[in-house]
Design an enzyme around this catalytic site. Structure first.
Site, PDB file in Angstrom:
ATOM      1  CE1 TYR A 102      -4.066 -17.905 -37.996  1.00  0.00           C
ATOM      2  CE2 TYR A 102      -3.705 -16.898 -36.344  1.00  0.00           C
ATOM      3  CZ  TYR A 102      -4.087 -16.885 -37.402  1.00  0.00           C
ATOM      4  OH  TYR A 102      -4.378 -15.796 -37.594  1.00  0.00           O
ATOM      5  CE  LYS A 114      16.968   6.146 -20.882  1.00  0.00           C
ATOM      6  NZ  LYS A 114      17.765   5.542 -21.352  1.00  0.00           N
TER       7      LYS A 114
HETATM    8  C1  LIG Z   1      18.477   5.597 -19.088  1.00  0.00           C
HETATM    9  C2  LIG Z   1      19.797   5.956 -18.947  1.00  0.00           C
HETATM   10  C3  LIG Z   1      19.508   6.394 -17.509  1.00  0.00           C
HETATM   11  C4  LIG Z   1      18.382   5.887 -16.584  1.00  0.00           C
HETATM   12  O1  LIG Z   1      18.928   3.970 -16.473  1.00  0.00           O
HETATM   13  P1  LIG Z   1      18.148   3.107 -15.301  1.00  0.00           P
HETATM   14  O2  LIG Z   1      19.424   1.835 -15.517  1.00  0.00           O
HETATM   15  O3  LIG Z   1      17.198   2.993 -16.378  1.00  0.00           O
HETATM   16  O4  LIG Z   1      18.706   3.625 -14.058  1.00  0.00           O
HETATM   17  C5  LIG Z   1      20.156   7.181 -16.638  1.00  0.00           C
HETATM   18  N1  LIG Z   1      21.866   7.363 -17.646  1.00  0.00           N
HETATM   19  C6  LIG Z   1      21.014   7.636 -18.862  1.00  0.00           C
HETATM   20  C7  LIG Z   1      22.478   8.624 -20.210  1.00  0.00           C
HETATM   21  C8  LIG Z   1      20.727   7.452 -19.515  1.00  0.00           C
HETATM   22  O5  LIG Z   1      20.547   6.453 -21.352  1.00  0.00           O
END
Ligand SMILES: *Cc1c(COP(=O)(O)O)cnc(C)c1O
Length: 345
Positions: A242, A33
């Site tokens: 800045y 994702k």
């Molecule tokens: C993002 C996510 C993961 C992966 O988690 P990590 O901590 O990055 O390994 C697994 N399951 C769900 C439902 C997530 O949202």
């Protein structure tokens, strides 16, 4: 070229996946994702598929579409946000599998795409996504009769090995799935590292693939090199950037780099991070601007052509700590402006 170069080591990525997969008997999926945690879901996904991953997880259907186009038919692509209104065509046409989070989503899915595969998410205590125990008790028999491909839940504290919440969620998950003959999935990266009891049938590693904590033994996957646009001598007492926020106390050599907060390098990091010219530490000086950063290169033997913000000397966790955040956010903040260069894969 004045954009920074983000180098992504696909060999390190797939070796992290293999290492996490080898920690138990479960099938290791891969969470890609957020555009593969900022590194490019298509390239990351293809490399992992080549290494043997057959089950992928993305957040939303649109990400699933892009990933399906990159991977082609075959791998299972789960959509963690489930079946949202308007998603039916994408899910159906590209063979994406929504993980249904509520009774509403289940009704929507069974009406729009009867007999199209789906998964289910149960809430075991995180209170973010998924069906709660009482809701689940009411629909469980109907849902199971529709043959879910996978039932998942998510750990709130998987990265904290001592947390009581982990054992609570594990036991709730076991209770909610007792007697079911359906593949189960609970563990993210943290959950994989906790104990095999959390692995069930399919694991869902994300951050560990990309070299982040809590997978301390992960191989680093990213490095970021920023080009030097200009160097100048600055006399003691002269100010840089800045607000004149930094003043030279010795005859100094200052390099101006081609990246800034528009690239996700947070302005608040100004006086807290360094960059590296090979093995010479060069402090960031003054305010980080939108597209430029000034660094002190007085101690380098010659003007560098580029410097590393991320590399062997400094990883994503160092940056995360300086920014008061986590490696996940450092990765997903990587600028679309960076030139992405892939090694291996
Ligand atoms: C993002 C996510 C993961 C992966 O988690 P990590 O901590 O990055 O390994 C697994 N399951 C769900 C439902 C997530 O949202």
């Amino acid at each position: 070229m004045s954009t920074a170069t983000l180098t992504i080591d696909l060999g390190a990525l797939t070796s992290n996946w293999s290492a996490l997969a080898a920690m138990g008997q479960a099938e290791a999926g891969a969470v890609v994702k957020g555009d593969g945690y900022g590194l490019g879901a298509a390239r990351v996904g293809r490399a992992l598929a080549k290494a043997g991953a057959r089950t992928f997880f993305v957040a939303v259907a649109e990400e699933g579409v892009a990933l399906r186009q990159a991977l082609g038919p075959g791998p299972v692509i789960y959509i963690l946000s489930g079946h949202m209104a308007g998603d039916a065509d994408m899910l159906g046409d590209l063979d994406l599998t929504p993980i249904l989070n509520s009774l509403d989503q289940m009704i929507r899915h069974l009406e729009a795409l009867p007999s199209h595969p789906f998964g289910l998410q149960l809430d075991t205590g995180m209170n973010r996504l998924g069906m709660e125990p009482n809701e689940w008790a009411a629909v469980r028999d109907i849902a199971v009769a529709q043959n879910p491909q996978l039932i998942i839940s998510h750990l709130a504290c998987g990265d904290q090995s001592g947390a009581a919440m982990n054992t609570q969620q594990l036991s709730t998950f076991r209770q909610m799935t007792a007697g079911l003959d359906c593949p189960l999935s609970l563990a993210n990266t943290g959950g994989i590292l906790l104990d095999k009891a959390y692995h069930f049938d399919v694991t869902r590693p994300g951050i560990g693939l990309y070299g982040g904590l809590p997978f301390a033994r992960a191989r680093p996957v990213v490095s970021l090199d920023i080009p030097v646009i200009q160097c100048r001598d600055v006399a003691p007492g002269e100010a840089v950037g800045y607000q004149g926020a930094w003043r030279a106390r010795r005859p100094s050599r200052v390099a101006t780099l081609g990246a800034g907060y528009a690239d996700g390098i947070l302005r608040c990091l100004g006086d807290r991070i360094d960059v590296w010219a090979d093995d010479v530490r060069c402090p960031v000086i003054g305010r980080i601007s939108m597209d430029l950063i000034c660094v002190d290169v007085t101690d380098t033997s010659s003007d560098p052509r580029s410097v590393a913000l991320l590399g062997p000397q400094q990883g994503i966790e160092t940056l995360a700590e300086a920014a008061g955040t986590v490696g996940y956010e450092i990765l997903t903040s990587m600028s679309p402006r960076y030139t992405r260069r892939y090694l291996g894969g």
